[in-house]
Design an enzyme around this catalytic site. Structure first.
Site, PDB file in Angstrom:
ATOM      1  N   ASN A   1       0.870  -1.173   0.000  1.00  0.00           N
ATOM      2  CA  ASN A   1       0.000   0.000   0.000  1.00  0.00           C
ATOM      3  C   ASN A   1       0.908   1.225   0.000  1.00  0.00           C
ATOM      4  O   ASN A   1       1.479   1.562   1.028  1.00  0.00           O
ATOM      5  CB  ASN A   1      -0.896  -0.028   1.252  1.00  0.00           C
ATOM      6  CG  ASN A   1      -1.704   1.248   1.402  1.00  0.00           C
ATOM      7  OD1 ASN A   1      -1.799   2.050   0.469  1.00  0.00           O
ATOM      8  ND2 ASN A   1      -2.290   1.441   2.580  1.00  0.00           N
ATOM      9  N   TRP A   2       1.031   1.826  -1.153  1.00  0.00           N
ATOM     10  CA  TRP A   2       1.966   2.966  -1.271  1.00  0.00           C
ATOM     11  C   TRP A   2       1.393   4.263  -0.703  1.00  0.00           C
ATOM     12  O   TRP A   2       2.100   5.278  -0.635  1.00  0.00           O
ATOM     13  CB  TRP A   2       2.343   3.181  -2.744  1.00  0.00           C
ATOM     14  CG  TRP A   2       3.304   2.172  -3.267  1.00  0.00           C
ATOM     15  CD1 TRP A   2       3.932   1.180  -2.557  1.00  0.00           C
ATOM     16  CD2 TRP A   2       3.773   2.064  -4.619  1.00  0.00           C
ATOM     17  NE1 TRP A   2       4.754   0.466  -3.390  1.00  0.00           N
ATOM     18  CE2 TRP A   2       4.680   0.983  -4.662  1.00  0.00           C
ATOM     19  CE3 TRP A   2       3.513   2.767  -5.801  1.00  0.00           C
ATOM     20  CZ2 TRP A   2       5.324   0.595  -5.842  1.00  0.00           C
ATOM     21  CZ3 TRP A   2       4.155   2.380  -6.966  1.00  0.00           C
ATOM     22  CH2 TRP A   2       5.055   1.306  -6.981  1.00  0.00           C
TER      23      TRP A   2
ATOM     24  N   HIS B   1      -9.575   1.049   4.350  1.00  0.00           N
ATOM     25  CA  HIS B   1      -8.338   1.284   5.102  1.00  0.00           C
ATOM     26  C   HIS B   1      -8.620   2.253   6.249  1.00  0.00           C
ATOM     27  O   HIS B   1      -9.434   3.168   6.111  1.00  0.00           O
ATOM     28  CB  HIS B   1      -7.252   1.845   4.175  1.00  0.00           C
ATOM     29  CG  HIS B   1      -5.917   1.901   4.839  1.00  0.00           C
ATOM     30  ND1 HIS B   1      -5.556   2.935   5.673  1.00  0.00           N
ATOM     31  CD2 HIS B   1      -4.885   1.030   4.831  1.00  0.00           C
ATOM     32  CE1 HIS B   1      -4.336   2.688   6.140  1.00  0.00           C
ATOM     33  NE2 HIS B   1      -3.905   1.539   5.643  1.00  0.00           N
TER      34      HIS B   1
ATOM     35  N   GLU C   1      -5.550  -4.805  10.401  1.00  0.00           N
ATOM     36  CA  GLU C   1      -4.549  -3.767  10.658  1.00  0.00           C
ATOM     37  C   GLU C   1      -4.930  -2.985  11.907  1.00  0.00           C
ATOM     38  O   GLU C   1      -5.756  -2.064  11.841  1.00  0.00           O
ATOM     39  CB  GLU C   1      -4.482  -2.796   9.472  1.00  0.00           C
ATOM     40  CG  GLU C   1      -4.070  -3.457   8.181  1.00  0.00           C
ATOM     41  CD  GLU C   1      -3.480  -2.439   7.206  1.00  0.00           C
ATOM     42  OE1 GLU C   1      -2.333  -2.630   6.818  1.00  0.00           O
ATOM     43  OE2 GLU C   1      -4.155  -1.463   6.864  1.00  0.00           O
TER      44      GLU C   1
ATOM     45  N   SER D   1       3.188  -1.650  10.483  1.00  0.00           N
ATOM     46  CA  SER D   1       4.619  -1.637  10.792  1.00  0.00           C
ATOM     47  C   SER D   1       5.326  -2.964  10.506  1.00  0.00           C
ATOM     48  O   SER D   1       6.236  -3.352  11.238  1.00  0.00           O
ATOM     49  CB  SER D   1       4.851  -1.194  12.244  1.00  0.00           C
ATOM     50  OG  SER D   1       4.396   0.135  12.420  1.00  0.00           O
TER      51      SER D   1
ATOM     52  N   GLY E   1       4.851   1.584   4.690  1.00  0.00           N
ATOM     53  CA  GLY E   1       6.178   2.197   4.589  1.00  0.00           C
ATOM     54  C   GLY E   1       7.249   1.309   3.967  1.00  0.00           C
ATOM     55  O   GLY E   1       7.996   1.744   3.078  1.00  0.00           O
TER      56      GLY E   1
HETATM   57  P1  PGA Z   1       2.657   0.604   7.607  1.00  0.00           P
HETATM   58  O1  PGA Z   1       1.225   0.732   6.914  1.00  0.00           O
HETATM   59  O2  PGA Z   1       3.264  -0.701   7.120  1.00  0.00           O
HETATM   60  O3  PGA Z   1       3.434   1.800   7.145  1.00  0.00           O
HETATM   61  O4  PGA Z   1       2.430   0.577   9.075  1.00  0.00           O
HETATM   62  C1  PGA Z   1       0.387  -0.381   6.719  1.00  0.00           C
HETATM   63  C2  PGA Z   1      -0.908   0.045   6.092  1.00  0.00           C
HETATM   64  O5  PGA Z   1      -1.432   1.113   6.440  1.00  0.00           O
HETATM   65  O6  PGA Z   1      -1.462  -0.642   5.211  1.00  0.00           O
END
Ligand code: PGA
Length: 250
Positions: free
Chosen positions: A10-11, A96, A166, A212, A234
């Site tokens: 997910n960019w 999301h 998430e 994360s 990220g």
């Molecule tokens: P993150 O984002 O890996 O930067 O924590 C995950 C996401 O929101 O899909």
């Protein structure tokens, strides 16, 4: 049908078309044809045309981070799922937590979007997860259950769908859920899906973890029985870090 291990990128609001093109050129030179179906990409809408050029003829899954509930009309600034589909996309992200918390998306909209994505023969990847306040007040399972049931209200369970758990407090914070914390919610989701759609469908439905995820923590999380892969923010922006996450699963 999809096979695990599965890693999705997910960019968010990162990369211009040139940067997206460079990423895909590098990425495609580093994976085999057989590995392609283990990946999905959700670039910003403005990068979907170049993503189509690069990925349309591959077995990689890709699509939009968000679509609107209608396919056409006077909806300034929105993205039509039909147009996304016309580019060759086969998967879209829905619900999301950033859509929910920053843009006021509710469970009703999530359910409509899931339905529309399926109608267009794309696979919805549906995000659910509790906030820190909800976790601290012991509401994690209640929140996840309500989000799940509402998102899947009009689901066509004969068609493929993916759940991404998430926890909001783990997204972009560096604070990853422990493997045990994640697994207990994944197991809960698996059991709920089983109650809703039966065992056969549940067993072939991917339940991904997001929040994360990094090359350093991916292997431990993936060892958990009900964690089928990841939705990565990220750490998906750099080809090598993203591929290290994938390779940690073997
Ligand atoms: P993150 O984002 O890996 O930067 O924590 C995950 C996401 O929101 O899909």
């Amino acid at each position: 049908m999809l096979k695990k291990p599965f890693v999705a990128a997910n960019w968010k609001m990162h990369k211009n078309p040139q940067e997206a093109t460079e990423f895909f050129n590098d990425f495609l030179s580093k994976i085999s044809i057989e590995q392609m179906e283990n990946f999905a990409f959700f670039p910003p809408t403005i990068d979907l045309s170049v993503t189509s050029e690069k990925l349309k003829k591959t077995r990689i899954y890709w699509g939009a981070q968000n679509i609107y509930t209608e396919t056409q009309g006077a909806f300034t600034g929105e993205t039509s799922a039909e147009v996304v589909k016309s580019l060759g996309a086969n998967m879209c992200l829905v619900g999301h937590s950033e859509r929910r918390s920053l843009f006021g998306e509710d469970d009703d909209q999530v359910s409509k979007k899931v339905n529309l994505i399926q109608q267009l023969d794309m696979t919805p990847m549906i995000c659910i997860g509790e906030s820190l306040v909800q976790r601290k007040s012991g509401k994690t399972f209640d929140v996840v259950e309500v989000q799940l049931i509402k998102a899947l209200k009009d689901l066509d369970s004969k068609k493929e769908f993916i759940i991404a758990y998430e926890p909001v407090w783990a997204i972009g914070t560096g604070q990853v859920a422990t493997p045990e914390m994640a697994e207990e919610v994944h197991l809960f989701i698996r059991e709920k899906l089983s109650g809703l759609f039966g065992k056969a469908i549940t067993e072939k439905t991917l339940i991904l973890y997001g929040g994360s995820v990094k090359p350093e923590n991916a292997a431990e999380l993936y060892k958990q029985k009900n964690i089928d892969g990841f939705l990565v923010g990220g750490a998906s922006l750099k080809v090598d870090a993203f591929l290290q996450i994938y390779r940690a699963l073997f």
